[in-house]
Every structure is written in C-alpha cells, then in structure tokens.
Design a protein around this motif. Sequence first.
Motif, PDB file in Angstrom:
ATOM      1  N   ASN A  44      12.285  23.274  16.973  1.00 20.89           N
ATOM      2  CA  ASN A  44      11.716  23.708  15.692  1.00 20.89           C
ATOM      3  C   ASN A  44      11.455  22.531  14.769  1.00 20.89           C
ATOM      4  O   ASN A  44      10.412  22.460  14.121  1.00 20.89           O
ATOM      5  N   VAL A  45      12.392  21.579  14.719  1.00 21.33           N
ATOM      6  CA  VAL A  45      12.194  20.386  13.891  1.00 21.33           C
ATOM      7  C   VAL A  45      10.998  19.595  14.405  1.00 21.33           C
ATOM      8  O   VAL A  45      10.147  19.140  13.633  1.00 21.33           O
ATOM      9  N   SER A  46      10.894  19.430  15.719  1.00 15.84           N
ATOM     10  CA  SER A  46       9.782  18.698  16.319  1.00 15.84           C
ATOM     11  C   SER A  46       8.450  19.380  16.005  1.00 15.84           C
ATOM     12  O   SER A  46       7.467  18.729  15.668  1.00 15.84           O
ATOM     13  N   ARG A  47       8.441  20.705  16.102  1.00 18.09           N
ATOM     14  CA  ARG A  47       7.214  21.461  15.807  1.00 18.09           C
ATOM     15  C   ARG A  47       6.801  21.286  14.346  1.00 18.09           C
ATOM     16  O   ARG A  47       5.630  21.096  14.035  1.00 18.09           O
ATOM     17  N   GLU A  48       7.777  21.310  13.450  1.00 26.00           N
ATOM     18  CA  GLU A  48       7.478  21.199  12.019  1.00 26.00           C
ATOM     19  C   GLU A  48       7.045  19.793  11.616  1.00 26.00           C
ATOM     20  O   GLU A  48       6.206  19.625  10.735  1.00 26.00           O
ATOM     21  N   THR A  49       7.630  18.781  12.275  1.00 24.42           N
ATOM     22  CA  THR A  49       7.369  17.399  11.864  1.00 24.42           C
ATOM     23  C   THR A  49       6.371  16.675  12.759  1.00 24.42           C
ATOM     24  O   THR A  49       5.833  15.641  12.370  1.00 24.42           O
ATOM     25  N   GLY A  50       6.171  17.192  13.982  1.00 22.36           N
ATOM     26  CA  GLY A  50       5.310  16.504  14.937  1.00 22.36           C
ATOM     27  C   GLY A  50       5.972  15.283  15.564  1.00 22.36           C
ATOM     28  O   GLY A  50       5.326  14.513  16.259  1.00 22.36           O
ATOM     29  N   GLN A  51       7.265  15.120  15.337  1.00 25.12           N
ATOM     30  CA  GLN A  51       8.001  13.958  15.830  1.00 25.12           C
ATOM     31  C   GLN A  51       8.856  14.322  17.050  1.00 25.12           C
ATOM     32  O   GLN A  51       9.237  15.470  17.234  1.00 25.12           O
ATOM     33  N   VAL A  52       9.179  13.314  17.854  1.00 28.43           N
ATOM     34  CA  VAL A  52      10.141  13.478  18.939  1.00 28.43           C
ATOM     35  C   VAL A  52      11.524  13.591  18.299  1.00 28.43           C
ATOM     36  O   VAL A  52      11.857  12.846  17.383  1.00 28.43           O
ATOM     37  N   VAL A  53      12.327  14.530  18.774  1.00 31.01           N
ATOM     38  CA  VAL A  53      13.687  14.714  18.272  1.00 31.01           C
ATOM     39  C   VAL A  53      14.649  14.342  19.379  1.00 31.01           C
ATOM     40  O   VAL A  53      14.571  14.861  20.486  1.00 31.01           O
ATOM     41  N   ARG A  54      15.544  13.417  19.092  1.00 33.76           N
ATOM     42  CA  ARG A  54      16.515  12.963  20.090  1.00 33.76           C
ATOM     43  C   ARG A  54      17.873  13.595  19.835  1.00 33.76           C
ATOM     44  O   ARG A  54      18.331  13.656  18.711  1.00 33.76           O
ATOM     45  N   LEU A  55      18.484  14.055  20.917  1.00 37.64           N
ATOM     46  CA  LEU A  55      19.810  14.634  20.850  1.00 37.64           C
ATOM     47  C   LEU A  55      20.766  13.770  21.669  1.00 37.64           C
ATOM     48  O   LEU A  55      20.373  13.151  22.649  1.00 37.64           O
ATOM     49  N   ALA A  56      22.026  13.746  21.290  1.00 32.29           N
ATOM     50  CA  ALA A  56      23.020  12.915  21.975  1.00 32.29           C
ATOM     51  C   ALA A  56      23.319  13.437  23.377  1.00 32.29           C
ATOM     52  O   ALA A  56      23.077  14.592  23.695  1.00 32.29           O
TER      53      ALA A  56
END
Length: 99
Positions: A80-92
């Motif tokens: 959802n964050v990636s969709r809203e921002t258009g950015q890659v989201v990295r998780l640990a």
Amino acid sequence: MTGVWQDGRIGTVRGNRAGNGRFGITIHRQEDSRFVDLMEHPKPYYASLLDEVMNMFATGKPDVPLSETLEIVRFLEAANVSRETGQVVRLADDFISIT
C-alpha cells in the motif's frame, strides 16, 4: 505488486479492474508450473474461509502461524505504501522489496 525475498523467491499479485471475475493462482517451481483455479470447487471460497475461521474459534488454534500472518500483513502494508508513493519499500530480513 511484486515481492522479492533474500533467498531468490519472487511473489507477484496481479488483478483486473474490470471484466473477468474469476481468479486463481499459478505456482512456478523449478520442475514445473501449476495453475490452481480457486473457483472450481463447488463450495464458495468465502464459505471455506469462514469454516476455517470458525474452526479456529472453536479450537483456539489457527491453521496459519501468527508469525506468518504478521508477515502477510507487513507485505500488504508495504504494498500500500509503495502504491501510494510509487517507491520501492524495503522490509527487514526475509522481504527485500515490494514495487
């Protein structure tokens, strides 16, 4: 939505905004690929899900471990964050990125 794990696994979710209302999954492995039509079973998928939920309430034991459930929630929140921002989201740890 695409998730890439440290061990090389890739998970992709795609959907149609209109048209075809059927859905299923395709599992790709080194040896072969297999499509699973989730709507071919005579019992509706939502009724099957509710059976499992009721079983969990009755026994107090979920079929899916809490740690796995939390990973799924983290994955969806990052998507959802990636969709809203258009950015890659990295998780640990196990998850590398969701784009």
